[in-house]
Every structure is written in structure tokens, then in C-alpha cells.
Design a protein around this motif. Sequence first.
Motif, PDB file in Angstrom:
ATOM      1  N   GLU A   1       0.842  -1.207   0.000  1.00 36.90           N
ATOM      2  CA  GLU A   1       0.000   0.000   0.000  1.00 36.90           C
ATOM      3  C   GLU A   1       0.870   1.248   0.000  1.00 36.90           C
ATOM      4  O   GLU A   1       0.638   2.190  -0.771  1.00 36.90           O
ATOM      5  CB  GLU A   1      -0.914  -0.035   1.238  1.00 36.90           C
ATOM      6  CG  GLU A   1      -1.988   1.058   1.262  1.00 36.90           C
ATOM      7  CD  GLU A   1      -1.492   2.422   1.735  1.00 36.90           C
ATOM      8  OE1 GLU A   1      -1.967   3.430   1.194  1.00 36.90           O
ATOM      9  OE2 GLU A   1      -0.602   2.479   2.626  1.00 36.90           O
ATOM     10  N   ARG A   2       1.916   1.232   0.818  1.00 36.22           N
ATOM     11  CA  ARG A   2       2.745   2.433   0.972  1.00 36.22           C
ATOM     12  C   ARG A   2       3.463   2.815  -0.315  1.00 36.22           C
ATOM     13  O   ARG A   2       3.501   3.978  -0.699  1.00 36.22           O
ATOM     14  CB  ARG A   2       3.751   2.222   2.114  1.00 36.22           C
ATOM     15  CG  ARG A   2       4.635   3.427   2.428  1.00 36.22           C
ATOM     16  CD  ARG A   2       3.816   4.601   2.939  1.00 36.22           C
ATOM     17  NE  ARG A   2       4.606   5.837   3.011  1.00 36.22           N
ATOM     18  CZ  ARG A   2       4.826   6.665   1.988  1.00 36.22           C
ATOM     19  NH1 ARG A   2       4.314   6.406   0.793  1.00 36.22           N
ATOM     20  NH2 ARG A   2       5.546   7.754   2.151  1.00 36.22           N
ATOM     21  N   ILE A   3       4.030   1.813  -1.010  1.00 40.31           N
ATOM     22  CA  ILE A   3       4.804   2.191  -2.199  1.00 40.31           C
ATOM     23  C   ILE A   3       3.915   2.453  -3.412  1.00 40.31           C
ATOM     24  O   ILE A   3       4.401   2.905  -4.445  1.00 40.31           O
ATOM     25  CB  ILE A   3       5.942   1.192  -2.532  1.00 40.31           C
ATOM     26  CG1 ILE A   3       5.429  -0.155  -2.994  1.00 40.31           C
ATOM     27  CG2 ILE A   3       6.882   1.017  -1.367  1.00 40.31           C
ATOM     28  CD1 ILE A   3       6.587  -1.118  -3.298  1.00 40.31           C
ATOM     29  N   SER A   4       2.624   2.226  -3.273  1.00 39.93           N
ATOM     30  CA  SER A   4       1.723   2.573  -4.381  1.00 39.93           C
ATOM     31  C   SER A   4       1.351   4.056  -4.342  1.00 39.93           C
ATOM     32  O   SER A   4       0.727   4.569  -5.264  1.00 39.93           O
ATOM     33  CB  SER A   4       0.453   1.722  -4.318  1.00 39.93           C
ATOM     34  OG  SER A   4      -0.388   2.214  -3.277  1.00 39.93           O
ATOM     35  N   ARG A   5       1.745   4.754  -3.272  1.00 44.26           N
ATOM     36  CA  ARG A   5       1.375   6.174  -3.177  1.00 44.26           C
ATOM     37  C   ARG A   5       2.240   7.040  -4.096  1.00 44.26           C
ATOM     38  O   ARG A   5       3.367   6.682  -4.423  1.00 44.26           O
ATOM     39  CB  ARG A   5       1.517   6.657  -1.732  1.00 44.26           C
ATOM     40  CG  ARG A   5       0.480   6.016  -0.819  1.00 44.26           C
ATOM     41  CD  ARG A   5       0.424   6.739   0.505  1.00 44.26           C
ATOM     42  NE  ARG A   5       0.086   5.803   1.578  1.00 44.26           N
ATOM     43  CZ  ARG A   5       0.332   6.023   2.859  1.00 44.26           C
ATOM     44  NH1 ARG A   5       0.928   7.143   3.238  1.00 44.26           N
ATOM     45  NH2 ARG A   5      -0.013   5.133   3.763  1.00 44.26           N
ATOM     46  N   ALA A   6       1.687   8.179  -4.441  1.00 48.48           N
ATOM     47  CA  ALA A   6       2.314   9.056  -5.446  1.00 48.48           C
ATOM     48  C   ALA A   6       3.714   9.506  -5.042  1.00 48.48           C
ATOM     49  O   ALA A   6       4.586   9.681  -5.897  1.00 48.48           O
ATOM     50  CB  ALA A   6       1.426  10.267  -5.688  1.00 48.48           C
ATOM     51  N   ASP A   7       3.955   9.670  -3.739  1.00 50.82           N
ATOM     52  CA  ASP A   7       5.270  10.186  -3.333  1.00 50.82           C
ATOM     53  C   ASP A   7       6.398   9.175  -3.548  1.00 50.82           C
ATOM     54  O   ASP A   7       7.572   9.513  -3.392  1.00 50.82           O
ATOM     55  CB  ASP A   7       5.233  10.669  -1.873  1.00 50.82           C
ATOM     56  CG  ASP A   7       4.983   9.551  -0.875  1.00 50.82           C
ATOM     57  OD1 ASP A   7       4.529   8.460  -1.287  1.00 50.82           O
ATOM     58  OD2 ASP A   7       5.230   9.756   0.326  1.00 50.82           O
ATOM     59  N   CYS A   8       6.058   7.946  -3.932  1.00 50.06           N
ATOM     60  CA  CYS A   8       7.093   6.932  -4.176  1.00 50.06           C
ATOM     61  C   CYS A   8       7.448   6.816  -5.659  1.00 50.06           C
ATOM     62  O   CYS A   8       8.241   5.946  -6.042  1.00 50.06           O
ATOM     63  CB  CYS A   8       6.628   5.565  -3.663  1.00 50.06           C
ATOM     64  SG  CYS A   8       6.536   5.481  -1.877  1.00 50.06           S
ATOM     65  N   GLU A   9       6.875   7.663  -6.474  1.00 53.34           N
ATOM     66  CA  GLU A   9       7.036   7.531  -7.917  1.00 53.34           C
ATOM     67  C   GLU A   9       8.484   7.596  -8.386  1.00 53.34           C
ATOM     68  O   GLU A   9       8.886   6.833  -9.255  1.00 53.34           O
ATOM     69  CB  GLU A   9       6.224   8.610  -8.619  1.00 53.34           C
ATOM     70  CG  GLU A   9       5.374   8.045  -9.723  1.00 53.34           C
ATOM     71  CD  GLU A   9       4.367   9.058 -10.210  1.00 53.34           C
ATOM     72  OE1 GLU A   9       4.722   9.823 -11.117  1.00 53.34           O
ATOM     73  OE2 GLU A   9       3.260   9.091  -9.648  1.00 53.34           O
ATOM     74  N   SER A  10       9.290   8.513  -7.841  1.00 52.46           N
ATOM     75  CA  SER A  10      10.683   8.559  -8.301  1.00 52.46           C
ATOM     76  C   SER A  10      11.564   7.595  -7.540  1.00 52.46           C
ATOM     77  O   SER A  10      12.636   7.233  -8.027  1.00 52.46           O
ATOM     78  CB  SER A  10      11.300   9.957  -8.150  1.00 52.46           C
ATOM     79  OG  SER A  10      10.358  10.934  -8.038  1.00 52.46           O
TER      80      SER A  10
END
Length: 228
Positions: free
Chosen positions: A78-87
Amino acid sequence: MSMGTSATKALVLFGPPGSGKGTQAKMLTQSLRFPHISTGDMLREHIAAGDAIGIKVRDILKAGNLVSDDLVNEMVTERISRADCESGFILDGYPRTLRQAEMLRGLLESLSIEPIVVHLRVDQNKLVSRLTNRRQCPQCGTLYNVLLKPPIVPGRCDIEGARLVIREDDKEQVIRQRFDAYEKQTRPVLEFFRSGGSFYEIEASEAAPDVIFRAIELFLQGEPGSKS
Ligand code: ADP
């Protein structure tokens, strides 16, 4: 979401309890501007909030055992699917079992992300003293060591001024159990990572945190897809 370009960097900080993963993650999160994802911190936040997950895991952490793979796998997915993990993102304390490592590999493969694994190697006899002398700010998470890196005002965080605390699982009896869990469940994950992909091992027993940090940064600059 648009993750899935191989430009996304998944940095995995790996090492035994007290090896300095949290300290390095905090420095790297500032220089790389990737979120710091610590499953231990996430679990402690649930415990502090007193929610259903917190109630479920409280005694497990207190005893120095690992919580279930399904629970942390779900939290991380769930956590790494958030937008802030994109880069990119920094994983600290995860994966810790072969099942977690396999789940992560599958997940990253489906997103075309190659993990970069950094192993902080530290002498066993250093670790106990690091953990028993460790203090933490309950507000910002900054770590201190009463012998090696004391706060300016004894017992108070340099940044927040809050009263520093000893983590409940930094007591000697519990520390032993955490090492045991590391040896039995987590060490095999090292071989899993060593056998493929980008893997960097750093001797972290003696060097100061910022020396280790610079070594990690140099290694990352040599990685394909890096800006510099
Ligand atoms: P350390 O690495 O110093 O032991 P952490 O903050 O990473 O500390 O973890 C604290 C505790 O949280 C662990 O002892 C375990 O109970 C639980 N925990 C954290 N991450 C995981 C994980 N990936 N799998 C299972 N349990 C975990």
C-alpha cells in the motif's frame, strides 16, 4: 499510477538491529528526497495510535519477534503505491524474511523496478552496546547514543527539545531475541539479494555515520540511471 518506469529507485537498507539502517535512511531521505519507509516505525505508529493493527502487534514487538509476513507485505504494498514513491523510495527493515523478499521481488518486477540493496555489516559485539545506549526522540525519531552521540542537553532532543526515550525493545533480554530472529529469519535474505541484482556491502562497524553515508551516495552515483 505511473510508476513502472525503470527510473524508479527502490533502495533497500539491510542489516542487523543496531547496524544504523534508520540513521542512514534519514540522511538518504534528505539527500535523495525519497520517502523513508520503515516497517518498524509504521508498526510503532500503529501501537501509539492504539488501533487494531497496533493492538495485534504490540506484544510481538515487545518480545522482539517478527510480525506476520502478510501484515508487513500489505503495509508495504500500500505504501509504495502512493504518489510520493514515484521517483523512488527507501526501505528500512523490510524485507526481513524470505517470504517478504519474494513478495517484494514480484511486486517490483511487476513495476519494472530493480532494487538496489545496501548491506550494512557490523560486528556482533558492537551491536549490543549500540542498542543499549540508544535513545530516540519520540517526536522526530532522531536517534542518539549516550556514549557516542549524546544530545547537547542530556536527555533532550537537539531539534524538538522533547524528552528522549528508550525503545521498549532495546532492553537486553529483548535485544537477544531480536538477534535470534535476525540470524534465523533475516540472514537468509542476504543470500537471496547477493545472488542477483544490484548489491553493495559496506563495513559499518567503525566508520562515522556521515562517512558511511558518503560511501553509499558514491555507490548510488555509479548506478545506472543516476543523474550525476
Ligand atoms: P531493528 O531493526 O532495530 O530491530 P525495527 O524498527 O526495524 O528495528 O523493527 C522493530 C520491530 O518491528 C521488529 O523487532 C519486529 O517485531 C517488527 N518488524 C519491523 N519490520 C518488520 C518486518 N519487515 N517483518 C516482521 N516484523 C517487522
